[in-house]
Design a protein around this motif. Structure first.
Motif, mmCIF file in Angstrom:
data_model
loop_
_atom_site.group_PDB
_atom_site.id
_atom_site.type_symbol
_atom_site.label_atom_id
_atom_site.label_comp_id
_atom_site.label_asym_id
_atom_site.label_seq_id
_atom_site.Cartn_x
_atom_site.Cartn_y
_atom_site.Cartn_z
ATOM 1 N N LEU A 1 0.837 -1.210 0.000
ATOM 2 C CA LEU A 1 0.000 0.000 0.000
ATOM 3 C C LEU A 1 0.876 1.268 0.000
ATOM 4 N N ALA A 2 1.961 1.231 0.751
ATOM 5 C CA ALA A 2 2.884 2.383 0.768
ATOM 6 C C ALA A 2 3.511 2.573 -0.613
ATOM 7 N N GLU A 3 3.865 1.469 -1.270
ATOM 8 C CA GLU A 3 4.431 1.570 -2.631
ATOM 9 C C GLU A 3 3.409 2.168 -3.584
ATOM 10 N N TRP A 4 2.164 1.691 -3.483
ATOM 11 C CA TRP A 4 1.094 2.231 -4.350
ATOM 12 C C TRP A 4 0.946 3.740 -4.124
ATOM 13 N N PHE A 5 1.001 4.154 -2.876
ATOM 14 C CA PHE A 5 0.872 5.584 -2.542
ATOM 15 C C PHE A 5 1.945 6.397 -3.283
ATOM 16 N N LEU A 6 3.180 5.907 -3.250
ATOM 17 C CA LEU A 6 4.266 6.653 -3.918
ATOM 18 C C LEU A 6 4.118 6.595 -5.436
ATOM 19 N N GLU A 7 3.809 5.407 -5.949
ATOM 20 C CA GLU A 7 3.727 5.237 -7.416
ATOM 21 C C GLU A 7 2.602 6.060 -8.033
ATOM 22 N N THR A 8 1.552 6.297 -7.256
ATOM 23 C CA THR A 8 0.401 7.023 -7.813
ATOM 24 C C THR A 8 0.445 8.517 -7.476
ATOM 25 N N GLY A 9 1.609 8.989 -7.028
ATOM 26 C CA GLY A 9 1.778 10.433 -6.845
ATOM 27 C C GLY A 9 1.269 10.967 -5.525
ATOM 28 N N GLY A 10 1.289 10.134 -4.490
ATOM 29 C CA GLY A 10 0.815 10.596 -3.187
ATOM 30 C C GLY A 10 1.712 11.632 -2.539
ATOM 31 N N ALA A 11 2.980 11.655 -2.954
ATOM 32 C CA ALA A 11 3.921 12.600 -2.330
ATOM 33 C C ALA A 11 4.724 13.285 -3.424
ATOM 34 N N PRO A 12 4.070 14.158 -4.210
ATOM 35 C CA PRO A 12 4.726 14.706 -5.402
ATOM 36 C C PRO A 12 5.994 15.493 -5.098
ATOM 37 N N ASP A 13 6.018 16.217 -3.988
ATOM 38 C CA ASP A 13 7.229 16.987 -3.673
ATOM 39 C C ASP A 13 7.890 16.453 -2.400
ATOM 40 N N GLY A 14 7.714 15.143 -2.202
ATOM 41 C CA GLY A 14 8.327 14.533 -1.019
ATOM 42 C C GLY A 14 7.483 14.662 0.227
ATOM 43 N N ARG A 15 6.294 15.255 0.096
ATOM 44 C CA ARG A 15 5.370 15.350 1.221
ATOM 45 C C ARG A 15 4.009 14.853 0.783
ATOM 46 N N GLY A 16 3.225 14.365 1.720
ATOM 47 C CA GLY A 16 1.869 13.935 1.378
ATOM 48 C C GLY A 16 1.374 12.917 2.369
#
Ligand code: SF4
Length: 392
Positions: A186-201
């Motif tokens: 789930l954490a990988e999905w969050f990053l892959e789908t743009g959950g933290a575009p500028d390193g935050r989210g």
């Protein structure tokens, strides 16, 4: 008025944060628990390398204050000898896990936490933002519904283990063996789908913007999460829960507490002394469930925080006896509201020049209903806190 500085990361032990009284060194106890030896060791290190003050954080961490840059290296060596240091700064940052303090042998909670911590310590674990975190709340009763997290491991219908993204009402069924793997997926999905575009989210914000969680995480509905009553100090089946004024204690207090048993660190800025039938008779503990200080939160404020515009804690102490019975008061040194990001019945916020604004039923960043107050006005007229209508 200048806006508060948002750093977007939390201090750790390996990456401490500079504050007005020196470095803040935050320790993440493994499994949310300190053995008596670890607690005594932390107390001794705080006295030797810090200013002897120890904070409990809302993420169930323990932080030492007043550490000088020169003392940081020897302090880390001491903490490493106690088994409290991660291998790398990145692994420490990722191991942002809050554990239900009410776990019991045989309920699987500690097994899930250990496998999650191990997975997050691998070099290829998803490098989520600094504030991205997990709660493991799969004991007999949920108690962490109000604790901030991005991925929740909890119980679903029929007691099934559930891995759920924060912000939606469903998750994936898991077992003790698969929960950590699913959480990292789930954490990988969050990053892959743009959950933290500028390193935050954060997860809930990502989903609220329209991201659809993977189908696997839609299959099991979560149980309705009734807000558990706020925990209060006193005896519990597993031990004795004690509180501290502003969640802060002297090193000596921690050392004496350790003589009563292992300590479970809670996100409520309280400690559960495992197996204890009563609290030790030492100053600095809150043991009365009716103590109004339990309904008061105040950040470090001036002079300990360089961003603070007022001294928060003397004001909070002066006003606590004036609170209406059910009200909660948050005194914040600036609009950042670090100590209590959620709304509070009453929030006092420091402004430029030392003025104070009063916000009702909001957060430190919300619109005030009164502005330009002073500590003297508030302490001389505490009815300002209890009146239901503000002056126009
Ligand atoms: S809320 Fe308090 S601790 Fe946080 S930055 Fe402002 S003054 Fe400092």
């Amino acid at each position: 008025m200048s806006d508060p500085v948002i750093k977007g990361w939390c201090p750790g032990a390996l990456r401490p944060m500079m504050s007005g009284d020196g470095l803040v060194v935050r320790i993440r106890p493994r499994g949310g628990r300190l053995t008596p030896e670890q607690a005594k060791g932390i107390a001794a290190l705080s006295a030797q390398y810090g200013n002897g003050l120890i904070d409990l954080s809302a993420r169930a961490n323990v932080q030492l204050r007043g550490v000088t840059e020169d003392a940081h290296g020897p302090l880390i060596e001491g903490l490493a000898a106690l088994g409290l240091i991660d291998e790398t700064t990145e692994a420490e940052s990722r191991r942002n896990i809050v554990v239900t303090p009410y776990w019991q042998d045989g309920d699987g909670v500690q097994e899930v936490v250990r496998s999650l911590a191990k997975a997050l310590g691998q070099p290829d674990a998803p490098q989520t933002p600094g504030k991205f975190g997990y709660v493991v709340d799969c004991g007999n009763q949920p108690v962490l519904s109000e604790t901030s997290a991005d991925i929740r491991i909890e119980r679903g219908p029929g007691g099934v283990l559930l891995v759920r993204p924060d912000g939606v009402g469903s998750g994936a069924e898991a077992t003790q063996q698969t929960a950590a793997r699913l959480a990292l997926r789930l954490a990988e999905w969050f990053l892959e789908t743009g959950g933290a575009p500028d390193g935050r989210g954060r997860m809930a914000a990502h989903l609220a913007r329209g991201a659809r969680q993977p189908k696997l995480f839609t299959e099991i509905p979560a149980l309705p999460r009734a807000s558990a009553p706020a925990p209060v100090p006193g005896p519990l089946p597993l031990g004795y829960l004690v509180g501290f004024e502003f969640g802060q204690m002297a090193a000596e207090t921690l050392s004496v507490l350790a003589e009563s048993g292992a300590l479970r660190i809670t996100p409520w800025r309280m400690i559960l002394i495992e197996g204890a039938k009563q609290a030790p008779a030492i100053p600095g503990l809150i043991t009365d469930p009716a103590d109004p200080m339990l309904r008061v939160t105040a950040c470090t404020g001036a002079p300990g925080c360089p961003q603070a515009l007022i001294a928060t804690r003397p004001l909070a102490r002066a006003l606590c006896a004036s609170l209406a019975p059910a009200d909660r008061l948050h005194v914040s040194g600036c609009a950042k509201g670090c100590a209590h990001p959620a709304p509070s019945a009453l929030t006092l916020v420091g402004r430029a020049g030392g003025a104070i604004d009063l916000i009702r039923n909001g957060t430190a960043a919300d619109t005030p209903s009164r502005t330009g107050l002073s500590p003297a006005t508030l302490t001389a007229t505490p009815a300002l806190l209890t009146e239901t209508q503000d002056a126009p």
